[in-house]
Design an enzyme around this catalytic site. Structure first.
Site, short mmCIF file in Angstrom:
data_model
loop_
_atom_site.label_atom_id
_atom_site.label_comp_id
_atom_site.label_asym_id
_atom_site.label_seq_id
_atom_site.Cartn_x
_atom_site.Cartn_y
_atom_site.Cartn_z
N ASP A 240 0.82 -1.22 -0.03
CA ASP A 240 -0.01 -0.01 0.12
C ASP A 240 1.07 1.11 0.10
OD1 ASP A 240 -2.17 1.54 0.40
OD2 ASP A 240 -3.14 0.43 1.80
N ASP B 187 -10.79 2.27 -2.99
CA ASP B 187 -11.29 2.03 -1.72
C ASP B 187 -12.86 1.92 -1.73
OD1 ASP B 187 -9.03 1.08 -0.33
OD2 ASP B 187 -8.97 3.42 0.63
C1 GLA Z 1 -5.68 1.96 2.38
C2 GLA Z 1 -6.06 0.78 1.34
C3 GLA Z 1 -7.12 0.04 2.22
C4 GLA Z 1 -6.46 -0.57 3.56
C5 GLA Z 1 -6.04 0.59 4.23
C6 GLA Z 1 -5.41 0.33 5.40
O1 GLA Z 1 -6.81 2.71 2.25
O2 GLA Z 1 -6.58 1.16 0.22
O3 GLA Z 1 -7.61 -1.15 1.41
O4 GLA Z 1 -5.55 -1.34 3.24
O5 GLA Z 1 -5.19 1.42 3.46
O6 GLA Z 1 -4.83 1.36 6.37
#
Ligand code: GLA
Length: 735
Positions: free
Chosen positions: A483, A553
């Site tokens: 990420d 997301d």
């Molecule tokens: C990002 C990712 C999510 C999750 C969060 C965790 O927003 O896109 O899917 O992994 O971080 O903090």
């Protein structure tokens, strides 16, 4: 031959290079003895290449370029392959420098050429690849004789894919340092055909929505200055003729194999010529090139379609599947995963994860992914990034015990990292505050409570790599979600000299690529999924390292229709991370049927992101059926040709897309009725991509020829309620 060279083909052109793909020609002419690298033609394949009436340099109103008095006017109107700064081409140029004397002008002129079977690599950067049977490369060696600056224009021709890639190499052949202040990778000059610009725009949780605008004399600019390709703009631009549809109209498209700051754009000049360009964003860019050093600019993927957007899409999909994505998982079904992020956020421990895993394994889910919150003291997003040690208060008995237990349940195990980040509240930051990107004496801007690590530093990269790798070595971890949750600010480095700070954005990207490269070399069978706060770094650069990227997301099935439509305009479904999540949806608050969520996630990697121990029995019961459906259709979804019938983004009522097998013996279409309405007649969908002669049996048992389904259509009865969906599977029996 994919590339032909003709000497003195017609007046004023000393060399003509014809780059041919199956359906397109791209022609470059070296103009005059001075050697301007002129652009002559890009478009539909031609049977002849006599452009003498087209080049007509003698007829330029200010006379021949050879006449010194009006060279400036010539520079400002001629079609060029790689226009440079400060010599009278006042349109957007591709290259500018700063010499020790402070001058910025540069004029690379043709010197020689080279044709190579295959394609050279681009040092430190992701790039498409192919062997001598797939691709031929033309390198035009150009030279600014005053600066002793060598500029190589590199064109790789992928005949079968209708793709030409472009990149540029700049070598300092002088005895003095020089700064590159701007270096684009591609430029395309051509006549205007009332073009419209098509780009992808968005925001966090609303990425890559398709946008169109009319091309005018005001520049259309699509760019990122955020340090990543971004949620907001996308490193892609297409120029399309008016009323272009999926099947009709001309399309000129460029996509950038790069994950950092980019700029692409197009506009009409004073004579209504079109210039389209793409490259690294010159904002905050300045690269010091010592004598003998070479700078390699990232690659642009170009394609032209004379039959609409659908062909462009399929050209990109095939090209990326064949010549960019390297993972051993590319042609494999990915394990159906369950990710605990939307299920638990930071509140989990071994017991909770195992509860999820137990239930999930009974239902046929194949992998548990432990998301953010397993390390350091991290119980919310305020701390611990950089401290990649397991938090044994949560992961009781350690990571290996958890992974072993998950494996015993018959499931694989995956883990989340955010390796590029550092929390101010972390042991790492307390020890190495200078490892964050920052400006000395200025309090750094925090985003999600975190700073970004200075990946221009080898020591930082080595440390990060060891932290991640040692966790992966400690247990049987088969998947990583990598990420990157914030964009860059406070561009400064404790490591780089002041005259190299302009290199930081690009060096950051190079450092990140080098980390991912090391990771997949040490763990070649690791399934890597990139992510950046959802879809903030979904680009061809990242696909070189990971076969899939978390698309957004926003997991709402309706919002996903538009996000996935824009993403699938360029990228194959096999790389689009998509999960079924809980309702009301955590991003938009909408409640959609579980079945629809499954159908929409099927046009991607497929998985779950919800607390399986808490959702209704009715939903739970649907899971084995959905997993079955995934196993039945994933080969087709992953490898097939993508067709779009209708777009909810355009019609505000329904969406319909599908995938047709390469041999046209099988197809799967997805229809989503976004809003229910009284329509006793139902809705007729005109399918696409089928073989008109073949007989297709639809899953209701009826058999129709392809031409009936495509021309007369298939009637979808109205379904009661909003957000309803239907899969339509077709098969040629005994095909
Ligand atoms: C990002 C990712 C999510 C999750 C969060 C965790 O927003 O896109 O899917 O992994 O971080 O903090």
């Amino acid at each position: 031959m994919n590339i032909r060279h003709l000497k003195n083909p017609f007046e004023d052109v000393t060399d003509l290079f014809v780059l041919s793909t199956r359906k397109t020609d791209y022609c470059i002419g070296i103009i005059y003895d001075e050697g301007y690298v002129g652009h002559i033609y890009y478009g539909k394949k031609l049977t002849g290449h006599n452009f003498s009436g087209l080049v007509r340099i003698n007829e330029y109103p200010f006379g021949k370029a050879g006449k010194e008095r009006e060279k400036c006017s010539f520079h400002d109107m001629v079609s060029l392959e790689y226009p440079s700064h400060g010599i009278g081409d006042y349109r957007e140029d591709c290259l500018s420098v700063e010499t020790p004397e402070g001058n910025s002008a540069v004029l690379p002129l043709y010197d020689s050429y080279e044709i190579i079977e295959g394609k050279p690599k681009i040092a430190g950067l992701p790039a498409s690849f192919g062997d001598r049977n797939d691709v031929t490369t033309l390198i035009l060696h150009c030279l600014d004789r005053i600066l002793n600056l060598k500029v190589d224009l590199v064109y790789s021709v992928f005949y079968d894919n209708d793709v030409i890639t472009r990149s540029v190499r700049i070598t300092n052949g002088s005895n003095e340092q020089i700064f590159i202040k701007k270096v684009y990778s591609a430029c395309l000059d051509m006549d205007n055909r009332n073009f419209e610009a098509l780009s992808l725009h968005g925001s966090w949780a609303r990425e890559r929505h398709i946008e169109k605008s009319v091309l005018t004399h005001n520049k259309t600019i699509v760019e990122s200055v955020r340090g990543e390709s971004s949620h907001q703009d996308h490193p892609f631009l297409a120029l399309i003729t008016p009323n272009t549809t999926q099947e009709t109209g001309e399309v000129y498209a460029m996509n950038f194999v790069y994950s950092g700051n980019f700029r692409t754009g197009a506009f009409l000049d004073q004579f209504d010529n079109v210039r389209m360009f793409m490259g690294i964003n010159p904002v905050d860019f300045k690269w010091k090139l010592l004598p003998g050093e070479c700078f390699e600019a990232p690659e642009v993927v170009m394609t032209y379609s004379s039959d609409g957007l659908g062909s462009m899409t399929r050209a990109f999909h095939d090209f990326y599947r064949q010549h960019l994505i390297r993972s051993p998982y590319l042609h494999k079904k990915r394990p159906v995963l369950i990710n605990n992020w939307e299920a638990t956020y930071f509140e989990f421990d071994t017991g909770k994860l195992l509860d999820i895993a137990r239930r999930a394994s009974e239902l046929g889910i194949e992998m548990l992914v432990m998301d953010d919150g397993w390390f350091g003291k991290r119980n919310d997003d305020s701390c611990s990034l950089g401290d990649w040690t397991v938090n044994e208060d949560k992961i009781k008995g350690g990571l290996k015990a958890l992974v072993d237990e998950v494996n015993r349940l018959g499931m694989k195990f995956g883990i989340w990292f955010e390796p590029e980040m550092i929390s101010p509240d972390s042991d790492l930051y307390r020890k190495h505050p200078d490892w964050a990107i920052h400006i000395e004496g200025r309090e750094g801007i925090r985003s999600r409570n975190q700073y970004v690590l200075d990946l221009s530093r080898q020591d930082v990269c080595d440390h990060v790599y060891e932290q991640v790798a040692s966790i992966l070595r400690s247990a049987n971890i088969e998947y990583v979600k990598w990420d990157m949750n914030r964009q860059l600010t406070d561009i400064g480095s404790a490591y780089l000299d002041s005259d190299r700070i302009g290199e930081l954005f690009h060096r950051y990207v190079l450092g990140m690529y080098s980390l991912q490269d090391r990771l997949i070399k040490e763990f070649p069978y690791l399934l890597l999924e990139n992510c950046s706060g959802g879809g903030g770094r979904f680009d061809p650069g990242m696909l070189y390292y990971s076969p899939q990227i978390w698309c957004s997301d926003d997991t709402d099935a309706v919002e996903r229709l538009s996000i996935q439509e824009g993403t699938a305009l360029i990228y194959p479904l096999s790389c689009i991370g998509a999960h079924v999540s809980d309702c009301p949806n955590h991003a938009v608050g909408r409640t959609t049927p579980f079945e629809t969520r499954g159908h929409v996630a099927l046009a991607g990697t497929f998985g779950y992101e919800l607390d399986i121990t808490k959702i209704s029995e009715e939903d739970v019961n649907m899971i084995p059926e959905q997993i079955d459906m995934y196993h039945r259709y994933n080969d087709l979804v992953r490898e097939g040709d993508y067709y779009r019938m209708d777009s909810y983004l355009d019609n505000h009522t329904h969406d319909c897309y599908g995938v047709v097998a390469k041999d046209k013996n099988e197809a799967l279409f997805t229809y989503v009725q976004v809003l229910g309405r009284v329509n006793y007649k139902g809705r007729r969908i005109y399918l696409k991509g089928l073989d008109s002669q073949k007989e297709y049996t639809v899953d209701d048992g009826e058999t129709y020829t392809g031409d009936v389904l495509m021309n007369a259509g298939l009637l979808i009865p109205e379904m009661s309620g909003d957000f309803r969906s239907r899969l339509i599977h077709l098969e040629v029996k005994n095909g």
